[in-house]
Enzyme design. Structure first.
Site, mmCIF file in Angstrom:
data_model
loop_
_atom_site.group_PDB
_atom_site.id
_atom_site.type_symbol
_atom_site.label_atom_id
_atom_site.label_comp_id
_atom_site.label_asym_id
_atom_site.label_seq_id
_atom_site.Cartn_x
_atom_site.Cartn_y
_atom_site.Cartn_z
ATOM 1 N N ASN A 9 0.877 -1.173 0.000
ATOM 2 C CA ASN A 9 0.000 0.000 0.000
ATOM 3 C C ASN A 9 0.912 1.220 0.000
ATOM 4 O O ASN A 9 1.455 1.610 1.030
ATOM 5 C CB ASN A 9 -0.896 -0.039 1.245
ATOM 6 C CG ASN A 9 -1.909 1.091 1.271
ATOM 7 O OD1 ASN A 9 -1.832 2.022 0.451
ATOM 8 N ND2 ASN A 9 -2.834 1.020 2.202
ATOM 9 N N ARG A 90 -2.484 -1.988 -3.636
ATOM 10 C CA ARG A 90 -3.727 -1.251 -3.445
ATOM 11 C C ARG A 90 -3.683 -0.026 -4.357
ATOM 12 O O ARG A 90 -2.728 0.753 -4.306
ATOM 13 C CB ARG A 90 -3.843 -0.793 -1.996
ATOM 14 C CG ARG A 90 -5.073 0.033 -1.778
ATOM 15 C CD ARG A 90 -5.071 0.700 -0.444
ATOM 16 N NE ARG A 90 -6.316 1.426 -0.292
ATOM 17 C CZ ARG A 90 -6.526 2.326 0.647
ATOM 18 N NH1 ARG A 90 -5.589 2.603 1.526
ATOM 19 N NH2 ARG A 90 -7.670 2.937 0.725
ATOM 20 N N HIS A 179 -12.726 2.878 -0.434
ATOM 21 C CA HIS A 179 -12.672 1.911 0.680
ATOM 22 C C HIS A 179 -13.383 0.603 0.311
ATOM 23 O O HIS A 179 -13.841 -0.134 1.188
ATOM 24 C CB HIS A 179 -13.356 2.458 1.962
ATOM 25 C CG HIS A 179 -12.625 3.578 2.626
ATOM 26 N ND1 HIS A 179 -13.287 4.643 3.180
ATOM 27 C CD2 HIS A 179 -11.316 3.792 2.853
ATOM 28 C CE1 HIS A 179 -12.416 5.487 3.712
ATOM 29 N NE2 HIS A 179 -11.199 4.987 3.522
ATOM 30 N N ARG A 240 -10.897 16.070 6.121
ATOM 31 C CA ARG A 240 -11.775 16.398 4.987
ATOM 32 C C ARG A 240 -13.157 16.832 5.478
ATOM 33 O O ARG A 240 -13.675 16.287 6.448
ATOM 34 C CB ARG A 240 -11.947 15.184 4.072
ATOM 35 C CG ARG A 240 -10.671 14.726 3.422
ATOM 36 C CD ARG A 240 -10.954 13.635 2.373
ATOM 37 N NE ARG A 240 -9.725 12.949 2.050
ATOM 38 C CZ ARG A 240 -9.560 11.631 2.142
ATOM 39 N NH1 ARG A 240 -10.548 10.854 2.518
ATOM 40 N NH2 ARG A 240 -8.394 11.085 1.852
ATOM 41 N N GLU A 380 -8.015 -5.075 5.093
ATOM 42 C CA GLU A 380 -7.894 -4.751 3.674
ATOM 43 C C GLU A 380 -6.787 -5.560 3.006
ATOM 44 O O GLU A 380 -6.955 -6.038 1.884
ATOM 45 C CB GLU A 380 -7.649 -3.241 3.514
ATOM 46 C CG GLU A 380 -8.902 -2.436 3.835
ATOM 47 C CD GLU A 380 -8.661 -0.947 3.994
ATOM 48 O OE1 GLU A 380 -8.125 -0.555 5.043
ATOM 49 O OE2 GLU A 380 -9.015 -0.181 3.090
#
Ligand code: ADP
Length: 394
Positions: A9, A90, A179, A240, A380
């Site tokens: 990742n 990823r 996601h 965010r 993940e």
């Protein structure tokens, strides 16, 4: 152990890596390289139950992945002796094209590069990891697994923006969602933990980490999710804003003369919990709120209120939910966030079991609750390894 997958990742200033058995999910080795490009980088390598931390200069991703290879040899089994099946990456944005994992060749690499336009903060960093890994492991298959892919099943009513047609047709403007690997894994796992077939249950997954999104999963398929063209839409996050009136951007541009890049940075990096509290770590915010800090209290309430509104919307979108699953750093660890989010939802059939919630679940609703609320740790990397193994064996 069967042939493991090396899952990478790659972010702009960090690389996470895990060696994962695609069949059993076992993780013999993992690591994190942080502050790449800074004078002093930190390499944390875990193997055989031990953690090794090194501080050294890692100027770029090439040096970073070379350091990973060296750490594997120095502290355990060299990567070349593990019988690696593949390297899996990823990738945040797969656009409309990549709705499944794919073996990377030059053409795929170019396509991921082109998608950087839609994900300028993420895809270039993912691509950097891919390029370096292809040079370092030229004989291994390299696979890309996309964050957007799981949401490819969203119907038009969920993915179309009501904007001028040419924006949609010529500029890729639509909702993609992110996601996806986590939402796919957690929705399936929640069903399995309840002894149910994932194709028989409707699950709402709240992935609450630094980035946060929530997905309505209808019998195993994503039918709506809170992030959109980019990961900016939806829930309030660490830095965010989540949903805002888009006219705020024009308003601030006209009033302050700020450029669109500056406004982009403000909404992605200087908003959310950071803007409201000065911090992004939810542990500290929950603590401060409990000690009476007003800004922290308001921010926490707003954060949970936004999650709750989406849960209400997705119960409506699904025509009823069987399960609400909380996951990622905040979702898995903060009983306070889960309680503030769920407690007012009694009228929608959610009854929180306070002590089970404090204990971390996995089931955090009462036995007479119409909707089952759960805590389901995400995985993940495990999901990326499993999808990669399945692809290469198909
Ligand atoms: P990322 O999106 O970077 O993968 P994570 O899923 O690791 O993020 O989540 C990171 C967030 O989880 C941080 O904001 C951190 O404060 C939060 N977190 C971790 N433990 C707790 C806790 N016990 N209570 C509240 N928040 C927590």
């Amino acid at each position: 152990m069967s042939a493991p997958v090396l899952v990478i990742n790659s972010g702009s200033s960090s690389i996470k890596y895990q060696l994962v058995d695609g069949d059993t999910g076992a993780v013999p080795t993992s690591g994190l390289i942080e502050q790449i490009g800074q004078p002093q980088s930190v390499i944390t390598h875990k193997t055989e139950g031990r953690e090794h931390v090194q501080h050294e200069s890692v100027p770029d991703h090439t040096t970073g992945l070379e350091a990973m290879v060296l750490a594997c040899s120095a502290f355990g089994t060299p990567l070349s002796e593990t019988g690696l099946l593949a390297v899996a990456h990823r990738v945040v944005h797969g656009g409309e094209r990549f709705v499944q994992p794919v073996v990377i060749d030059d053409e795929v690499e170019d396509a991921i590069d082109a998608l950087a336009e839609l994900a300028p903060l993420h895809n270039p960093a993912n691509l950097e990891g891919i390029r370096v890994a292809r040079r370092l492991f030229p004989h291994l298959p390299q696979v890309a697994v996309f964050d957007t892919a799981f949401h490819a099943t969203m119907p038009e009513r969920a993915h179309i923006y009501a904007v001028p047609t040419e924006w949609r047709e010529r500029h890729g403007v639509r909702r993609y969602g992110f996601h996806g690997t986590s939402h796919a894994y957690v929705s399936r796992r929640a069903a399995e933990m309840l002894g149910k077939d994932p194709k028989e249950v409707n699950v709402i997954v709240a992935h609450l980490g630094n980035g946060a999104s929530i997905t309505a999963v209808e019998r195993g398929r994503s039918i709506d999710t809170s992030m959109g063209l980019t990961p900016l839409e939806g829930l309030v996050m660490g830095t965010r804003s989540g949903d805002i009136d888009p006219a705020i951007v024009f308003h601030m541009h006209r009033r302050t003369g700020a450029s669109f890049d500056e406004l982009d940075t403000a909404l992605n990096k200087r908003s959310g919990m950071l803007a409201m509290t000065g911090a992004i770590d939810m542990r500290g915010i929950v603590q401060a709120a409990s000690e009476g800090d007003q800004a922290a209290g308001t921010a926490l309430e707003l954060y949970c209120y936004r999650v709750r509104k989406y849960i209400g919307a997705y119960i409506a979108a699904l025509g009823g939910a069987d399960v609400i699953a909380f996951t990622a750093g905040v979702g898995e660890n903060s009983a306070e966030v889960r309680a503030r989010t769920l407690e007012p939802l009694g009228a929608l059939g959610v009854r929180l079991d306070e002590s089970a919630n404090q204990a971390g679940g996995p089931i955090i609703s009462t036995s007479d609750s119409f909707v089952t609320a759960m805590v389901v740790p995400t995985n993940e990397e495990g999901e990326i390894a499993a999808q990669t193994t399945a692809l290469l064996r198909s």
